[in-house]
Design an enzyme around this catalytic site. Sequence first.
Site, PDB file in Angstrom:
ATOM      1  N   CYS A  73     -33.062  13.080  -0.804  1.00  0.00           N
ATOM      2  CA  CYS A  73     -31.664  13.594  -1.581  1.00  0.00           C
ATOM      3  C   CYS A  73     -32.306  14.997  -2.216  1.00  0.00           C
ATOM      4  O   CYS A  73     -32.542  15.005  -3.501  1.00  0.00           O
ATOM      5  CB  CYS A  73     -30.897  12.959  -2.048  1.00  0.00           C
ATOM      6  SG  CYS A  73     -29.419  13.665  -2.976  1.00  0.00           S
ATOM      7  N   HIS A 160     -31.493  14.982  10.354  1.00  0.00           N
ATOM      8  CA  HIS A 160     -30.239  16.039  10.411  1.00  0.00           C
ATOM      9  C   HIS A 160     -30.190  16.349  11.608  1.00  0.00           C
ATOM     10  O   HIS A 160     -31.029  16.814  12.623  1.00  0.00           O
ATOM     11  CB  HIS A 160     -30.526  17.326   9.416  1.00  0.00           C
ATOM     12  CG  HIS A 160     -30.486  16.889   8.030  1.00  0.00           C
ATOM     13  ND1 HIS A 160     -29.278  17.056   7.218  1.00  0.00           N
ATOM     14  CD2 HIS A 160     -31.447  16.356   7.347  1.00  0.00           C
ATOM     15  CE1 HIS A 160     -29.648  16.575   6.093  1.00  0.00           C
ATOM     16  NE2 HIS A 160     -30.807  16.203   6.001  1.00  0.00           N
ATOM     17  N   GLU A 209     -22.217  14.199   5.442  1.00  0.00           N
ATOM     18  CA  GLU A 209     -23.705  13.438   4.942  1.00  0.00           C
ATOM     19  C   GLU A 209     -23.538  11.936   5.644  1.00  0.00           C
ATOM     20  O   GLU A 209     -22.426  11.217   5.448  1.00  0.00           O
ATOM     21  CB  GLU A 209     -23.824  13.302   3.561  1.00  0.00           C
ATOM     22  CG  GLU A 209     -24.267  14.754   3.191  1.00  0.00           C
ATOM     23  CD  GLU A 209     -24.962  14.552   1.562  1.00  0.00           C
ATOM     24  OE1 GLU A 209     -25.669  13.544   1.392  1.00  0.00           O
ATOM     25  OE2 GLU A 209     -24.643  15.376   0.732  1.00  0.00           O
ATOM     26  N   CYS A 218     -25.439  19.805   0.082  1.00  0.00           N
ATOM     27  CA  CYS A 218     -26.399  18.959   0.783  1.00  0.00           C
ATOM     28  C   CYS A 218     -27.750  19.688   0.703  1.00  0.00           C
ATOM     29  O   CYS A 218     -27.867  20.622   1.520  1.00  0.00           O
ATOM     30  CB  CYS A 218     -26.136  18.307   1.934  1.00  0.00           C
ATOM     31  SG  CYS A 218     -27.361  17.406   2.844  1.00  0.00           S
ATOM     32  N   GLY A 221     -29.630  19.076   3.879  1.00  0.00           N
ATOM     33  CA  GLY A 221     -29.154  19.763   5.019  1.00  0.00           C
ATOM     34  C   GLY A 221     -29.253  21.098   4.910  1.00  0.00           C
ATOM     35  O   GLY A 221     -29.411  22.022   5.916  1.00  0.00           O
TER      36      GLY A 221
END
Length: 273
Positions: A73, A160, A209, A218, A221
């Site tokens: 994260c 992703h 997400e 994110c 991301g």
Amino acid sequence: MSRPFLKMNGLGNDFVVVETRSAPFEPTADEVRAIADRETGVGCDQLIAIDRAEGADARVRFWNADGEAVGACGNGTRCVGWLLMQSTGKDEAVMETAAGRLVATRAGERLVSVDMGEPRLDWREIPLAEEHDTAALPVPLYPHADLMAPPGCVSMGNPHVVFFVPEVAQAPVAEAGPVVEAHPLFPEHVNVGFAEIRAPDRIRLRVWERGAGLTKACGTGACAALVAAARRGLTGRHATMELDGGELFVEWRADGHVIMTGPAAVDFAGELP
């Protein structure tokens, strides 16, 4: 026994952060969901635990709001890095995660840079269910005119897929996000990015997400979107990422490492029952 926590956020991507070095913390999926519930719990996108570690400042664990443990994260790592640097007085924090060792450094007043390591680009590393070109995935994932151009796939310690769209404001984020997240091509499910290239060094991005839904920002991301865009020649190797919660700066360095820089904020302190 109650347990203290901090509520933190990185550009509105919010976290419940629990220091677990003094007592074990092994929440069940139901307990994570209860903490993350915005109606009856504290409310957050992710739950984060800071554990003791040998040879590092901390071991950090992450759970999405749906109760699933995840490897990485980016915004959460930035927040924890800031906490660790505040506690030690150092300008660097080394963290062990399921996605590997991550290093945070001070970049200004409440600004933190995190070395997110090298992106994983092989189809087995994403992972995909079968072999495909991850730079331009030749598989239709959702029937919408704006999503017909082949997306890119990148792992930043979590999977992703990034669609390049004409206008993010018109993209079917809330409709396509949950469908693509659970597409059978992604055996571990996937985070879904919708990226609008505004300049060679600027990308507007929204992210659905995995396990959390649409969030204000994110970090992984943003890193994945920059890498996916650079691989296609749509941008250079650095860009300002415009997210719903604010801006991140991401650089894919010549040595292969991705560096993410942005703010960390403490919202309030409390106690879990």
